[in-house]
Write an enzyme that holds these catalytic residues in place. Sequence first.
Site, PDB file in Angstrom:
ATOM      1  N   CYS A  12       0.825  -1.212   0.000  1.00  0.00           N
ATOM      2  CA  CYS A  12       0.000   0.000   0.000  1.00  0.00           C
ATOM      3  C   CYS A  12       0.854   1.256   0.000  1.00  0.00           C
ATOM      4  CB  CYS A  12      -0.898   0.023   1.243  1.00  0.00           C
ATOM      5  SG  CYS A  12      -1.980  -1.402   1.412  1.00  0.00           S
ATOM      6  N   ASP A  63      -3.326  -3.624   7.683  1.00  0.00           N
ATOM      7  CA  ASP A  63      -4.145  -4.662   8.306  1.00  0.00           C
ATOM      8  C   ASP A  63      -3.886  -6.028   7.674  1.00  0.00           C
ATOM      9  OD1 ASP A  63      -5.187  -2.590   9.678  1.00  0.00           O
ATOM     10  OD2 ASP A  63      -7.148  -2.604   8.733  1.00  0.00           O
ATOM     11  N   CYS A  75      -5.040  -3.141  -1.496  1.00  0.00           N
ATOM     12  CA  CYS A  75      -5.710  -4.381  -1.892  1.00  0.00           C
ATOM     13  C   CYS A  75      -6.838  -4.073  -2.874  1.00  0.00           C
ATOM     14  CB  CYS A  75      -6.242  -5.101  -0.660  1.00  0.00           C
ATOM     15  SG  CYS A  75      -4.935  -5.537   0.510  1.00  0.00           S
ATOM     16  N   GLU A  92     -10.181  -6.715  13.682  1.00  0.00           N
ATOM     17  CA  GLU A  92     -11.069  -7.260  12.662  1.00  0.00           C
ATOM     18  C   GLU A  92     -11.172  -8.787  12.815  1.00  0.00           C
ATOM     19  OE1 GLU A  92      -9.481  -5.880   8.955  1.00  0.00           O
ATOM     20  OE2 GLU A  92     -10.378  -3.895   9.184  1.00  0.00           O
ATOM     21  N   SER A 124     -13.211  -7.219   8.459  1.00  0.00           N
ATOM     22  CA  SER A 124     -12.480  -6.892   7.246  1.00  0.00           C
ATOM     23  C   SER A 124     -13.440  -6.878   6.068  1.00  0.00           C
ATOM     24  CB  SER A 124     -11.394  -7.949   7.014  1.00  0.00           C
ATOM     25  OG  SER A 124     -10.949  -7.945   5.686  1.00  0.00           O
TER      26      SER A 124
END
Length: 553
Positions: free
Chosen positions: A101, A133, A221, A473, A499
Amino acid sequence: MQATRFLLGSPNTTPLTPAAFTSSSSSLEPRTFVRPNAIRTSIIRASSADQPNLNKFSSRITGPHSQGGSQAILYGVGLSDRDMDKPQVGISSIWYEGNTCNMHLMKLAEAVKEGVEEAGMVGMRFNTIGVSDAISMGTGGIRYSLQSRDLIADRTIIAMGRLNRPSIMIYGGTMRPGHFGEKSLDIVSAFQAQGEFVSNSITIDERNDVVRSSCPGAGACGGMYTANTMASAIEAMGMSLPYSSSTPAEDPLKLVEGHLAGKHLLELLKMDLKPRDILTRQSLRNAMVIVMALGGLTNSVLHLIAIARSVGLDLTLDDFQKVSDEVPFLANIKPNGKYAMSDVHKNGGTPAIMRYLLEMGYLDGDCLTVTGKTLAENAKSFPSLADGQQLIWPVDNPIKKTGHIQTLYGNVAPGGSVAKIKGQEGLYFSGPALVFEGEEAMLAAISENPDNFKGRVVVLRGEGPKGGPGMPEMLRPTSAVMRAGLGKEVALLTDGRFSGGSHGFVVGHICPEAQLEERKKKWSAPAYKASRGTMYKYIKNVKSASYGCVTDE
């Protein structure tokens, strides 16, 4: 520093990315922003040096003789005499090498700095921490996800709202899909590969090939997960330039966007157009509309509430439910559908979707944006959805006639809860409760005896903002239910969150936990899981999920 920011990053659990702040007065005709193949802007005829009032904040340290020490430091970093009269733009980058990311954001920050300086201002880059995450999921690190959002908040969209200086966010961009054989892959493919291996659907070599191929390069993602959901919402609310949320991370146009942001920021300075002029109840509703139409994840509820609070607005769960009742679910995008965010880019980008929603009457076109124009004015140059595209279903034949995000109340959740109901889960579930104190206990139990879960309402408590701590999550528990083939036979309730890859009959964000009246008198709160350090401070300050898990009040 003249409070201008470009924030570079991917809104993982945080609404982050390139941003720019500044302050101004005077006015200038707003510029246009047209879709590349030819991104173009109108010519700026006057440099910032010709309008000295644009540096009214930085001049507090660059002007007075009494600020000799401040000026000496600025000369030391390379500023010239002429630079002292220019606005100073802070360029905040969430760059670091540890995940896809963020790995490319240093280069994007360089493009922003070049554009800022070509526009006649001084660009100053600075970093903040990044969070992923996807890496921390299933470990203790996921408990720091929301805490990281608050640490980063002073350098992001939330900071723009608090500071209220002219600002732009530039999204780092989505990742291209991975491929293995005929399969198109993303991060969720990697999570699910282990379950497929355990169930003997694939071999260990095939599992390893999927994991190696799922994330082929830079970017967030690729499905409608937290980053792409929040980037789309932020573009819809007017705080990023058109196409920012859908241009992929490795597309050359992403660098063009970064370079052009300096010119757009200069015009915001001249117009004195600030975040609180843009972030209104109407623009926040536009953000909620895009989340519902695209099938965005439930984390958007937390983050949009927190953004609203940063500009003094009270956004509630009931506001989300009202929008969900009015807006159909249209997007055939992962994890709910077939396509990736990079496919949105190929079919007209987020602007094409917004144009369609405007034409259908779902968006408020009068809201101002960082182009200096209203959303409706911007949309005049947006393309229509591509002919024959299968990404966005028509409103008269939607995937679901109402939104997928549902807010629920009841004796278990008197303070509210949030569910992601896409349609195939059903609208009703009844069964005896199976209660666990945290996800680890549940995971151990389902591994030992999955049949015991059939027809049960699984309750995972102690995973909220304070109890988690950090509201982790629950992707592993939902994945375990799916791996066991119990997706239609189990409902899962938790005070944790989910998530974007979680699916099934799931309800999260339950506020507060353990409120069944018969048990309430006998129940005593467990000890905090942290008794010192930053996590303990977070536990003591964090508000409930229904208030956005904010810590600044």
